[in-house]
Design a protein around this motif. Structure first.
Motif: not given
Length: 462
Positions: A216-245
């Protein structure tokens, strides 16, 4: 009833007159027929105080479809939704009203006293943690397949469910369907003889089918909690493809095995009452969708099933192709010594053929005419009359009626019935781990580049 007794019972019914077939749905001599299946549902209505209240944790594609199916069951009410993208929380209110509670933190959902059950439809790497937390919080759980990202996580869920006494259903949607129910009945009655092979394939030919979901066009660090999404997974830089795909990455998903093979294993193990395979050999590769993913888009895995009290030893072939130039399609066939069943949620087709035991012109051509006649005469005295075999061949299809509510509805109906009545679900965590474990063998073999062995009863690698 033993397997041989079941087979004799099936053949006896299959050899009845045509008139009898109007009430006894079995294959008759070389004919093709279609029979309508049926299912009766309870018409119970519930007051507002009798509703089972649910919450959705993970309001993505599957989460929304799950919730819609859950709410189609009488006496169910949605009260809360959790997701890490604000746009999905807005969508939840758009679908189900402004009165629902929304949050990014699943723990706030589990704290609520007005939540009886939760649907967990998060990325796979969150399944175990949230499922156990929900059970400990006294909630019933519907967890999307695969139950776990790694087979080692499964026993903790089994233990948590037992300790909590709550219902835990694993979400392989076709499990409680009319198709599965009929296939199981036919198999147990000996319709295909002894199983020798399972053939499953899923071909896709679209970006969406290959998990390239829109961002979605409004996806950004403010509208997505990317760090919480990663959880126990390896820490990686913010990337929309990883979140939505996320299905495209080993860190969060389980590839085609966990997404697609697991459905087939659920149905197969259910139909033949099996604990699963004991060996797997996988191959494949990334052939087309070079979009950053680290999982294959073509996967072929061969499985060995050992002989048990409910089935002969047999082999299973599972394949998925995300760049199938034929346009796509799928199939699931149980092939036996006496017939073949093609199984779907809404339909089962049984084909029974006559096994050729008498030589034909191909092999007889090497002999003189006189010798050919002697060979034919010899077979005539040693091979039984073909009349009985001919009387139970043909094609019969059992189809759900047009108003059938579907396997997804049936799976949730089974879940909520178990909650209300204290009955068993069709796919508890033990069953869920055996289905997931079998599927995940494909990943183990693929990345290790070697066959892997599995104990389907103890549910662990060997």
């Amino acid at each position: 009833m033993s397997k041989n007794e079941s087979r004799r019972s099936f053949i006896k019914k299959a050899s009845l007159t045509t008139a009898a077939l109007t009430t006894t749905p079995y294959v008759f001599a070389a004919q093709e027929e279609t029979i309508t299946l049926s299912r009766t549902y309870s018409n119970t209505s519930y007051t507002a105080n009798d509703h089972i209240t649910i919450a959705l944790i993970g309001s993505g594609i599957q989460g929304i479809y799950d919730t819609k199916s859950a709410l189609s069951v009488s006496g169910v009410k949605l009260v809360a939704v959790c997701d890490l993208y604000d746009g999905r929380l807005d969508r939840a209110k758009e679908l189900w009203g402004d009165s629902i509670f929304v949050t990014r933190d699943y723990r706030k959902v589990l704290e609520r006293k007005d939540v009886d059950a939760v649907i967990i439809a998060t990325p796979d790497h969150w399944h175990q943690k949230i499922t156990i937390a929900a059970l400990k919080a006294g909630k019933h759980v519907y967890c999307e397949k695969p139950m776990v990202q790694k087979y080692e996580e499964g026993q903790a869920i089994i233990d948590a469910q037992r300790e909590s006494g709550k219902i835990c259903q694993i979400g392989s949607q076709s499990m409680a369907s009319l198709g599965n129910e009929k296939a199981k009945q036919l198999y147990e009655e000996g319709a295909i003889g002894d199983i020798v092979m399972l053939d499953m394939y899923n071909d896709r030919y679209s970006a969406e089918g290959a998990w390239q979901y829109p961002i979605p066009p409004d996806a950004n660090p403010d509208t997505i909690d990317f760090d919480r999404f990663l959880g126990s997974a390896p820490k990686v830089p913010y990337e929309l493809k990883r979140f939505f795909r996320w299905r495209n990455y080993q860190d969060y998903g389980t590839g085609v095995a966990g997404d697609l093979f697991v459905h087939a294993f659920s149905t197969l193990n259910h139909v033949i009452s099996s604990h699963g395979p004991n060996r797997a050999l996988a191959t494949g590769g990334l052939r087309y969708w070079n979009d950053g993913r680290d999982v294959p888009d073509v996967s072929i895995t061969l499985y060995d099933y050992p002989k048990t009290a409910t089935h002969a030893a047999f082999n299973a072939a599972f394949r998925v192709n995300f760049i199938a130039g034929n346009g796509g399609g799928g199939g699931f066939k149980l092939i036996g010594t006496e017939g073949e069943m093609e199984v779907g949620q809404n339909k089962v087709t049984l084909r029974r053929s006559k096994l050729g035991m008498v030589p034909g012109g191909y092999s007889l051509i090497a002999y003189t005419e006189e010798t050919q006649q002697k060979i034919k005469a010899g077979y005539a005295t040693t091979v039984p009359s073909s009349r009985e075999k001919s009387l139970n061949t043909g094609v019969t299809t059992w189809e759900a009626p047009r108003d059938y509510k579907g396997g997804h509805y049936d799976h949730f109906n089974n879940f909520f019935t178990a909650i209300r009545q204290g009955t068993e679900v069709v796919q508890n965590p033990i069953f869920g781990l055996r289905a997931a474990g079998a599927a995940l063998l494909a990943n183990e073999s693929y990345y290790k580049k070697q066959p892997v062995d599995w104990d389907p009863t103890a549910m662990k690698m060997l």
